[in-house]
Each structure stands twice: as structure tokens, then as C-alpha cells.
Design a protein around this motif. Sequence first.
Motif: not given
Length: 278
Positions: A48-52, A75-78, A88-90
Motif C-alpha cells: 500500500v503506497g508502493c511509489g516507484d 510513480m506507478i508507471e515507473s 509483480a503488478n502495480f
Amino acid sequence: MTANAQAQNDNWSEEAYAASASFVYSAKIVGKLLNSLDPKPTDKVLDVGCGDGKFTANFLPAIGSVLGIDSSASMIESANKDYASPKANFRVVDCRYLEKETSIVDGSWDKVISNAALHWILRDETTRMSTLRAIHGCLKLGGTYVFEMGGHGNVAEVKTALLYALVQQGISIEKARDTSPWFFPSDTWMRSALEEVGFNVENVELEYRPTKLTTDAEGGLKGWIRLMGAQFLEALPEDNRDAVVKEICDVLQTVVTRGEDGSQWLGYVRLRGIAKKI
């Protein structure tokens, strides 16, 4: 990490974060949190709140799968660019409204982890408890929630300087306080809140951890203020922000700088906890 309100401007970028706050996801800094996670090869983990994704990368090799969520699209794009894989998925999710994400809040997660994000997410008092309830709802029975965030007294010197700078610019103290993007609770508050939503709290603790600022040309104290204090600065006319940042840095110069080597340190206070769904 970010997970700030989507209604605010997305001030985050991988580059700005690396320049001003790369210490947030360093293995040395997050060692205690990772030990609390105790990753297993079969674990399904929600970050939760994973940033980059750089913090997620610390435990990714040791688990079964992870979903990282954060409100910052950049940040999710990065994160997806650097770390997406079959396990791993964002995704972009405003964690203030996590309970609306029924595909996530489904009682299927072995562990939920959050690093340096909850003080942004829980800033909104109206969604504070519903977010914690949603985190509880994500976990399987026996599942573990581990977190680290800013605790009461975190970066007090910078927050004070930012508030006073806004007041000096003619903004009322009440409005300046409302502008703050952070919620830094005490260990007592957090324990009570977690118990209220149904967690069995194993441990909640505060740690005073002075943290060395980066020396990157775009980072340091100025970069930290521009990135982490962006919502304070947005209360000012754009053409006045550079002068205010300089004034804040000047005020804090001797407060945060060590005379023996010129390094700059902020008074970080970390709130860390482990809770179980029973």
C-alpha cells in the motif's frame, strides 16, 4: 512513498524521489520493516503506497506475488516499467478509498505492507478509519499487516519552518495547518485505531531516527522541501515559491547541518507496527 490524495497535483516522479528521498527505500533504513514482513515463497502481498516500486523490490524475490498500489500515476508507471513481471503488478489506486476496490479488498492476501505512505494516506480524517478497515478486509484470517510511517514529532523542524513561512506570507495559521499533507500519529493513537477495526496488535513503536539528506544537486534540503512540502508551497503564488524555499533553507541551515562535515539531517520519527487479522 506517496499514495497522496489524487485530488492534489501529482508532484511525484521517480527522478525527484531518487534525488531527494532515496533513503526511504534503502535496505539499511527499511531493514526492521522487512524483518517484520518475514517474506515467504508462497506469500501473496499487497504493498500500500508502493511509489516507484523500489521498496517493493527489496522483498520481491522472496515472495510468491505482489500487487503495489499508489495514487501517483507517474510513480506507478515507473514501477511497472522497472519491476512488472508475472509475479509483480502495480496499479493506480487512491488508497483513501481502498474499500471501493472490491477486487483487492477480498480477504485473499497473506500480508499487507506499507512503507512511508500512511502519513499521506491517513491525512484525510474523513477516510482515515475506512482505509484501515479496508486493509483489515484485504487479509486472510491469520494474515499480517506491517507498516512504517511518520510518527508524532516527525520532521518537526521542517514542518514548523513551512508553517511559519506561510504565515509570513499572509496566510492564516489555521489555513497553513490545513495545508499540511501529513498525519503523524502517536503509537497510542495507532494501536487504538488498529484494535478498533479488528486487528490484534502485536507491536506498535515509535523510533527517533535522524536521517541524512541526500547530497544530489537536485536534492538535499531544498529538494526535500520542494518534493515533500509541495502542498505547502502550492498555497503560495508560483512566482514567490523559490524565495520562500530559500528562506526556509536559510532558517534551517544551522538546525539541520552538522558542523564537522556539513552533512544535513532531519529529525525523522518512525511509527512501526505489526498486527494480525484473527
